[in-house]
Enzyme design. Structure first.
Site, mmCIF file in Angstrom:
data_model
loop_
_atom_site.group_PDB
_atom_site.id
_atom_site.type_symbol
_atom_site.label_atom_id
_atom_site.label_comp_id
_atom_site.label_asym_id
_atom_site.label_seq_id
_atom_site.Cartn_x
_atom_site.Cartn_y
_atom_site.Cartn_z
ATOM 1 C CE1 TYR A 11 -3.093 3.072 0.901
ATOM 2 C CE2 TYR A 11 -2.354 2.860 3.178
ATOM 3 C CZ TYR A 11 -3.060 3.540 2.206
ATOM 4 O OH TYR A 11 -3.734 4.682 2.534
ATOM 5 C CG ASP A 31 6.297 -6.883 -2.908
ATOM 6 O OD1 ASP A 31 5.921 -5.776 -2.468
ATOM 7 O OD2 ASP A 31 5.748 -7.964 -2.591
ATOM 8 C CG ASP A 50 11.477 -13.329 1.440
ATOM 9 O OD1 ASP A 50 12.001 -12.761 2.419
ATOM 10 O OD2 ASP A 50 10.321 -13.768 1.424
ATOM 11 C CB ALA A 73 9.612 -5.997 2.448
ATOM 12 C CE1 TYR A 75 4.230 -11.759 5.789
ATOM 13 C CE2 TYR A 75 5.207 -12.794 7.718
ATOM 14 C CZ TYR A 75 4.855 -12.837 6.376
ATOM 15 O OH TYR A 75 5.128 -13.971 5.655
ATOM 16 C CB SER A 116 4.763 1.804 13.080
ATOM 17 O OG SER A 116 3.487 1.965 13.645
ATOM 18 C CE1 TYR A 140 3.837 -3.620 11.918
ATOM 19 C CE2 TYR A 140 2.743 -2.250 13.549
ATOM 20 C CZ TYR A 140 3.380 -2.384 12.342
ATOM 21 O OH TYR A 140 3.589 -1.288 11.558
ATOM 22 C CE LYS A 144 6.946 -1.931 10.549
ATOM 23 N NZ LYS A 144 7.480 -1.675 9.211
ATOM 24 N NE ARG A 220 -5.405 5.143 17.417
ATOM 25 C CZ ARG A 220 -6.039 5.126 18.600
ATOM 26 N NH1 ARG A 220 -6.451 6.243 19.173
ATOM 27 N NH2 ARG A 220 -6.264 3.973 19.213
HETATM 28 C C1 WQD Z 1 -7.948 3.674 14.205
HETATM 29 C C2 WQD Z 1 -9.086 4.068 15.155
HETATM 30 C C3 WQD Z 1 -9.739 2.257 16.564
HETATM 31 C C4 WQD Z 1 -11.191 -0.271 13.289
HETATM 32 C C5 WQD Z 1 -2.966 0.488 13.804
HETATM 33 C C6 WQD Z 1 -1.758 -0.195 14.311
HETATM 34 C C7 WQD Z 1 -0.575 0.647 14.037
HETATM 35 C C8 WQD Z 1 -0.510 1.108 12.596
HETATM 36 C C9 WQD Z 1 -1.788 1.652 12.108
HETATM 37 C C10 WQD Z 1 0.867 -0.066 11.058
HETATM 38 C C11 WQD Z 1 -8.901 3.524 16.563
HETATM 39 C C12 WQD Z 1 -10.852 2.617 15.617
HETATM 40 C C13 WQD Z 1 -10.661 0.763 14.038
HETATM 41 C C14 WQD Z 1 -12.573 -0.563 13.410
HETATM 42 C C15 WQD Z 1 -12.783 1.251 15.000
HETATM 43 N N1 WQD Z 1 -0.201 0.037 11.714
HETATM 44 N N2 WQD Z 1 -11.438 1.508 14.876
HETATM 45 N N3 WQD Z 1 -13.323 0.225 14.252
HETATM 46 O O1 WQD Z 1 -5.094 1.069 15.942
HETATM 47 O O2 WQD Z 1 -4.573 3.502 15.491
HETATM 48 O O3 WQD Z 1 -3.168 1.712 14.506
HETATM 49 O O4 WQD Z 1 -2.829 0.757 12.432
HETATM 50 O O5 WQD Z 1 1.898 0.484 11.255
HETATM 51 O O6 WQD Z 1 0.520 -0.116 14.353
HETATM 52 O O7 WQD Z 1 -1.874 -0.405 15.713
HETATM 53 O O8 WQD Z 1 -5.386 2.066 13.586
HETATM 54 O O9 WQD Z 1 -7.092 1.950 11.830
HETATM 55 O O10 WQD Z 1 -6.915 0.060 13.504
HETATM 56 O O11 WQD Z 1 -7.762 2.257 14.257
HETATM 57 O O12 WQD Z 1 -13.510 1.904 15.746
HETATM 58 O O13 WQD Z 1 -13.128 -1.492 12.789
HETATM 59 O O14 WQD Z 1 -10.282 3.461 14.671
HETATM 60 O O15 WQD Z 1 -10.233 1.906 17.836
HETATM 61 O O16 WQD Z 1 -9.443 4.481 17.431
HETATM 62 P P1 WQD Z 1 -4.603 2.094 15.026
HETATM 63 P P2 WQD Z 1 -6.801 1.510 13.217
#
Ligand code: WQD
Length: 323
Positions: A11, A31, A50, A73, A75, A116, A140, A144, A220
């Site tokens: 992405y 990739d 890989d 690259a 997970y 992250s 995860y 990082k 967020r």
């Molecule tokens: C965002 C907000 C949820 C889904 C995660 C990883 C982080 C990074 C980004 C990669 C929060 C809420 C979410 C849903 C909801 N990943 N939510 N319903 O948790 O801030 O971060 O993704 O690097 O490492 O932890 O992102 O998009 O999951 O959530 O209400 O179905 O949306 O509670 O407030 P998050 P998110």
């Protein structure tokens, strides 16, 4: 001056490859396509393989005249990392060691790393600065943080220079609708809101409406994927200019709630978005947003898009792609 982009079919990687090529830079993508999408390469030079194959990495670097690497690259599923941590230690951490060894074999010593904001965990104070303690709350995120340390130590032991880019919540799609984030491959909020809005799923679940935030839902720092892409390009320039290794936050500095995302999507879509309130997701902090001033000072980078552009572009892409 070729840039090797690992995970360039993913992405954020695919948006970055497109940005770099649009600037006239030479790239080659490595990739495995295990979780990437070949179509998202848009014809960029590509090697399927890989990062754990150090000999392949060295070959690609030599054959393409690689001078710097952007390393996406990995997970990235928090839930999966807690069920199958070994998979994350091997692919993310060991894979990064193997990548660095391949780079060194080809005398490549510049790397931009896709980190992250998850490395900070639940913050003590806001906005989050780069000198905040690193306290990952899941495997995860820990991978990082460990990858950052591995790269740091390759700096100390082998002269590798690096920029770690700590993304807050990457979201959106390309503004011309060419690239986006497959909602079947993501557990993040934006794709799931779009899926519900476009009738491809049931109601989106809102995880908690009793947080100490203005509307009770989680806050967020959502950053447009095209703004992220330009930061990578500037980070390569930073290293090419011989400047020092550094970790930088990439965010907007502004917090947006889940309900604000849903309301903005309703405005864009012209209809209500089915949603239901459910319990908080374990481990979720109430509020996270960045202090991004350092990236602005060091890279001369700034965000150009906010939540309305993120929602507009995500909606436009998902409506056309239906994924
Ligand atoms: C965002 C907000 C949820 C889904 C995660 C990883 C982080 C990074 C980004 C990669 C929060 C809420 C979410 C849903 C909801 N990943 N939510 N319903 O948790 O801030 O971060 O993704 O690097 O490492 O932890 O992102 O998009 O999951 O959530 O209400 O179905 O949306 O509670 O407030 P998050 P998110």
């Amino acid at each position: 001056m070729t840039i090797l982009v690992t995970g360039g079919a993913g992405y954020i990687g695919s948006h970055t490859v497109r940005q770099l090529r649009g600037e006239g830079r030479d790239v080659v993508v490595l990739d495995s396509l295990e979780r990437g999408n070949r179509d998202a390469l848009l014809g960029a030079p590509f090697v399927q393989g890989d990062i754990s194959d150090s000999a392949l990495v060295a070959d690609v670097c030599r054959q393409h005249g690689v001078e710097s690497v952007i390393h996406f690259a990995a997970y990235k599923s928090v839930g999966e990392s807690m069920v199958d941590p070994a998979k994350y230690w091997r692919n993310n951490v060991q894979g990064t060691v193997d990548l660095l060894e391949g780079m060194l074999a080809a005398d490549v010593r510049r790397i931009v790393f896709s980190s992250s904001a998850a490395v900070y965990g639940n913050p003590d104070s806001l906005p989050i600065r780069e000198d905040a303690p690193l306290r990952p709350e899941n495997v995860y995120a820990e991978t990082k943080a460990v990858m950052e340390r591995v790269i740091h130590w390759y700096g100390r032991t082998h002269g590798v220079r690096w920029v770690s880019l700590r993304y807050f919540n990457a979201a959106g799609a390309s503004s011309d609708g060419v690239l986006g984030e497959n909602w079947d491959m993501s557990t993040n909020l934006l794709p799931l809101v779009m899926k519900a809005a476009l009738g491809a799923s049931g109601p989106v679940k809102v995880f908690g409406n009793d947080y100490p935030t203005p509307d009770g839902t989680g806050v967020r720092d959502y950053i447009h994927v095209e703004d992220l892409a330009t930061a990578h390009s500037k980070a390569v320039d930073h290293l090419n200019a011989g400047r020092d290794s550094i970790a930088l936050n990439l965010g907007t500095g502004r917090g947006v709630s889940v309900m604000e995302i849903i309301r903005a999507t309703e405005t864009e879509h012209g209809r209500s978005v089915p949603h239901e309130f459910v319990d908080r997701r374990p481990g979720d902090p109430a509020t996270v947003y960045a202090d991004s001033r350092l990236a602005n000072q060091v890279l001369g980078w700034t965000t150009t898009k906010g939540i309305n552009e993120i929602v507009r572009d995500a909606h436009g892409w998902h409506r056309a792609a239906r994924v």
